[in-house]
Design a protein around this motif. Structure first.
Motif, short mmCIF file in Angstrom:
data_model
loop_
_atom_site.label_atom_id
_atom_site.label_comp_id
_atom_site.label_asym_id
_atom_site.label_seq_id
_atom_site.Cartn_x
_atom_site.Cartn_y
_atom_site.Cartn_z
N ALA A 178 40.65 -69.93 49.31
CA ALA A 178 40.88 -69.91 47.86
C ALA A 178 39.58 -70.14 47.10
N LEU A 179 38.81 -71.14 47.52
CA LEU A 179 37.55 -71.43 46.84
C LEU A 179 36.58 -70.24 46.95
N CYS A 180 36.46 -69.68 48.13
CA CYS A 180 35.57 -68.52 48.32
C CYS A 180 36.04 -67.34 47.48
N SER A 181 37.33 -67.10 47.44
CA SER A 181 37.88 -65.99 46.66
C SER A 181 37.63 -66.17 45.16
N ILE A 182 37.83 -67.39 44.70
CA ILE A 182 37.59 -67.68 43.27
C ILE A 182 36.11 -67.44 42.95
N LEU A 183 35.23 -67.91 43.81
CA LEU A 183 33.79 -67.72 43.57
C LEU A 183 33.40 -66.25 43.62
N GLU A 184 33.98 -65.50 44.56
CA GLU A 184 33.72 -64.06 44.63
C GLU A 184 34.12 -63.40 43.31
N ALA A 185 35.32 -63.69 42.84
CA ALA A 185 35.83 -63.05 41.63
C ALA A 185 35.12 -63.55 40.38
N ALA A 186 34.82 -64.84 40.32
CA ALA A 186 34.19 -65.41 39.12
C ALA A 186 32.73 -65.01 38.99
N SER A 187 32.11 -64.56 40.08
CA SER A 187 30.70 -64.17 40.00
C SER A 187 30.50 -62.97 39.09
N ASP A 188 31.54 -62.18 38.91
CA ASP A 188 31.50 -61.03 37.98
C ASP A 188 32.93 -60.78 37.51
N PRO A 189 33.37 -61.51 36.49
CA PRO A 189 34.76 -61.43 36.05
C PRO A 189 35.22 -60.04 35.61
N ALA A 190 34.31 -59.15 35.29
CA ALA A 190 34.69 -57.80 34.88
C ALA A 190 35.01 -56.91 36.09
N ARG A 191 34.59 -57.33 37.26
CA ARG A 191 34.76 -56.54 38.49
C ARG A 191 36.08 -56.89 39.17
N LEU A 229 34.95 -83.69 43.22
CA LEU A 229 35.59 -82.37 43.11
C LEU A 229 35.99 -82.08 41.67
N GLY A 230 36.41 -83.10 40.95
CA GLY A 230 36.82 -82.93 39.56
C GLY A 230 35.66 -82.76 38.61
N SER A 231 34.46 -83.06 39.05
CA SER A 231 33.29 -82.96 38.17
C SER A 231 32.51 -81.66 38.36
N ILE A 232 32.86 -80.90 39.39
CA ILE A 232 32.13 -79.66 39.67
C ILE A 232 32.97 -78.47 39.26
N THR A 233 32.48 -77.74 38.28
CA THR A 233 33.21 -76.58 37.78
C THR A 233 32.85 -75.33 38.59
N ILE A 234 33.62 -74.29 38.38
CA ILE A 234 33.33 -73.01 39.01
C ILE A 234 31.97 -72.50 38.54
N ALA A 235 31.66 -72.69 37.26
CA ALA A 235 30.35 -72.27 36.73
C ALA A 235 29.21 -72.99 37.46
N THR A 236 29.38 -74.28 37.70
CA THR A 236 28.37 -75.04 38.45
C THR A 236 28.24 -74.50 39.87
N MET A 237 29.36 -74.21 40.50
CA MET A 237 29.33 -73.66 41.86
C MET A 237 28.64 -72.31 41.90
N LEU A 238 28.84 -71.49 40.88
CA LEU A 238 28.18 -70.19 40.83
C LEU A 238 26.66 -70.35 40.76
N ARG A 239 26.20 -71.38 40.03
CA ARG A 239 24.75 -71.65 39.98
C ARG A 239 24.25 -72.13 41.34
N ILE A 240 25.02 -72.94 42.02
CA ILE A 240 24.64 -73.42 43.36
C ILE A 240 24.56 -72.24 44.32
N VAL A 241 25.54 -71.35 44.27
CA VAL A 241 25.56 -70.17 45.13
C VAL A 241 24.35 -69.29 44.83
N ALA A 242 24.02 -69.11 43.56
CA ALA A 242 22.86 -68.29 43.18
C ALA A 242 21.56 -68.89 43.73
N ARG A 243 21.45 -70.23 43.68
CA ARG A 243 20.26 -70.89 44.24
C ARG A 243 20.20 -70.70 45.75
#
Length: 143
Positions: free
Chosen positions: A10-23, A120-134
């Motif tokens: 679920a977490l991986c899927s959310i990050l995949e989809a959230a990385s480009d919400p238009a896709r 877990l409650g302090s880390i947003t999907i946006a924060t995770m996307l920045r971590i993934v990009a790094r």
């Protein structure tokens, strides 16, 4: 902390989809990338859709699209959909819980659970996307 397979997917899927919400993210592509069956992934994606984090489109060009708010949805929001974070056996459910040592251990474990929930409650999907990009940038071949 060890996550159940559904939660991890679920977490991986959310990050995949959230990385480009238009896709539109294709379930088969996600399943192949993370080595899970499409059938298993479909169950997870349906759950994410029911709670309004993903939207599905059928047919050619269909797939799943992130529709949540990446700056507000936290890892805890996703994790709690699939597991009971910090669930411990009821007080007195084990023989050890009836001892001072057992109660002491239970107290420490409860504190660990609370810390995990807070992180877990302090880390947003946006924060995770920045971590993934790094991470992606640090593993990219030099130009």
């Amino acid at each position: 902390m060890r996550l159940q397979k559904n939660t991890s997917i679920a977490l991986c899927s959310i990050l995949e989809a959230a990385s480009d919400p238009a896709r539109q993210v294709v379930a088969a592509d996600v399943a192949e990338k993370y080595g899970v069956s499409v059938h298993h992934l479909a169950k997870v994606l349906r759950q994410l859709g029911r709670v309004g984090l993903l939207e599905s489109a059928r047919g050619v060009g269909g797939g799943y699209r992130f529709v949540g708010n990446a700056r507000r949805v936290t890892l805890l929001d996703v994790v709690e959909l699939f597991e009971d974070v910090g669930a411990r056996p009821a007080e007195g459910a084990t023989r050890e819980a009836k001892t001072d040592e057992g109660r002491g251990i239970a107290r420490v474990l409860a504190e660990i659970d609370e810390t995990a929930k807070a992180v877990l409650g302090s880390i947003t999907i946006a924060t995770m996307l920045r971590i993934v990009a790094r991470e992606r940038a640090s593993h990219a071949p030099p130009s």
